[in-house]
Scaffold this active site. Structure first.
Site, PDB file in Angstrom:
ATOM      1  N   GLY A  28       0.824  -1.190   0.000  1.00  0.00           N
ATOM      2  CA  GLY A  28       0.000   0.000   0.000  1.00  0.00           C
ATOM      3  C   GLY A  28       0.864   1.248   0.000  1.00  0.00           C
ATOM      4  N   LYS A  29       0.343   2.323  -0.585  1.00  0.00           N
ATOM      5  CA  LYS A  29       1.049   3.607  -0.559  1.00  0.00           C
ATOM      6  C   LYS A  29       0.519   4.395   0.633  1.00  0.00           C
ATOM      7  CE  LYS A  29       2.361   7.617  -3.293  1.00  0.00           C
ATOM      8  NZ  LYS A  29       2.094   8.550  -2.186  1.00  0.00           N
ATOM      9  N   TRP A  30       1.327   4.522   1.661  1.00  0.00           N
ATOM     10  CA  TRP A  30       0.898   5.101   2.924  1.00  0.00           C
ATOM     11  C   TRP A  30       0.961   6.620   2.906  1.00  0.00           C
ATOM     12  CZ3 TRP A  30      -1.039   2.044   6.784  1.00  0.00           C
ATOM     13  CH2 TRP A  30      -0.928   0.670   6.555  1.00  0.00           C
ATOM     14  N   GLY A 176      -3.049   4.606  -2.747  1.00  0.00           N
ATOM     15  CA  GLY A 176      -2.657   3.866  -3.934  1.00  0.00           C
ATOM     16  C   GLY A 176      -1.772   2.687  -3.579  1.00  0.00           C
TER      17      GLY A 176
END
Length: 361
Positions: A28-30, A176
């Site tokens: 996941g894009k944190w 994202g």
């Protein structure tokens, strides 16, 4: 501090892609502060994306590193704050404060967590030239006994699973996916990762602009949406324009500019009152990142509507800079409300953090 990789180190960055690439490692894009933690016994330093130390702003992360990270290591990851079941980037911004007493108060009130996703060094071994697949396996082992507030990033090499995460995780505040090559070494400052973000559009009211730092041309457009009470809320900016387009915008905005005498009629007229910023996000607020940055702006009559592309909403605001698409002369500004925005299905952040990650095989 004596480590095989010493601060400062610029984190490896990502380039944008429109679709999820195949045959890679996915996370996941944190939505947090990118940070590299250096630990040598009791000595801990937290580096940032711009390579400036952030140690003083997150004392609870320093203590967590001492408790949960290996005695001598360099770990790349993200500092996050969770409010309820969502990531809360605003609370991270609160930490960039000059008063140590305020920082420590916030550390107790809204403690931060650290999400680890890469290993640059362990013991006396510099891992940066090792392939990512090997670094990930070492990271999983190094954090086998770690617990909250230190977390190992959930990961997969299954593209179908990654697509499911792309849809679901947004509801928890992630914006994202990140894709990493299994054989790639760690390249500081280089855009060797791939980021895939959500792409949406919204029609917004242009109620002001800022001059470009070079002077004489438009730097950014100030965007607003009407809330349920009929108040125009400042939600962010659109600023990525070629220099020629910046000059054209000066002429296009000229008919809507307001003189000082008419400012009292502007919906953001009270931006200069410090107390106004406690309950609303207004365009004159001071930058927490650069106290000397000029955030002055020029008011416009709120009659222009623009379609912009955006990737992620953080509460009532745009998390990142919006991209100008086109003027919408056919739209009534009063129709530009939050109702037009697509809301992701709620997803509990605990499920993203709590799922046991697996090593890449």
């Amino acid at each position: 501090m004596q480590l095989p990789v010493m601060p400062p180190v610029a984190p490896m960055l990502a380039k944008s892609a429109k679709k999820i690439p195949s045959g890679m490692h996915y996370e996941g894009k944190w939505d947090g502060f990118r940070s590299i933690i250096f630990r040598d016994g009791d000595e801990v330093e937290i580096g940032s994306r711009n390579e400036r130390p952030m140690t003083r702003y997150f004392p609870e992360v320093v203590e967590a590193a001492r408790e949960h990270l290996p005695p001598r290591c360099v770990v790349d990851g993200e500092i996050i704050i969770v409010t309820g079941d969502h990531l809360d980037f605003e609370r991270l911004l609160d930490r960039i404060h000059p008063a140590d007493s305020r920082v420590r108060e916030l550390a107790e009130r809204t403690p931060a967590s650290f999400l680890a996703f890469d290993l640059l060094a362990l013991g006396d071994v510099n891992s940066m030239e090792h392939p990512f697949e090997q670094r990930r396996e070492a990271l999983v082992g190094a954090l086998a006994d770690a617990g909250p507030p230190v977390h190992l990033a959930q990961a997969t090499t299954d593209e179908t699973e990654a697509r499911r995460w792309f849809d679901q995780f947004e509801g928890a505040g992630l914006d994202g996916l990140i894709a990493k090559g299994l054989n790639d070494p760690y390249r500081p400052g280089e855009r060797t990762l791939v980021k895939v973000k959500h792409d949406r559009t919204a029609d917004c009211v242009v109620a002001g602009f800022r001059w470009h730092k070079s002077g004489g041309v438009v730097g950014s457009l100030l965007l607003g949406l009407y809330d349920d009470a009929g108040t125009l809320q400042f939600i962010g900016v659109s600023s990525a324009f070629p220099m020629k387009r910046r000059a054209e915008l000066v002429e296009e905005l000229a008919p809507y500019r307001m003189d000082a005498g008419a400012l009292a009629e502007h919906p953001w007229a009270d931006w200069a009152r410090a107390e106004a910023h406690e309950g609303a996000r207004l365009p004159g607020n001071q930058s927490r990142w650069n106290a000397g940055k000029d955030l002055s702006w020029e008011p416009l009559r709120p009659e222009l509507v623009v379609e912009v592309a955006y990737d992620h909403m953080q509460g009532t605001r745009l998390r990142h800079t919006a991209q100008f698409r086109r003027w919408r002369t056919d739209r009534d500004p009063k129709s530009c409300t939050y109702e037009q925005l697509e809301e992701p299905v709620s997803y509990d952040i605990a499920q993203v953090l709590g799922t046991q990650p697996t090593s890449t095989e």
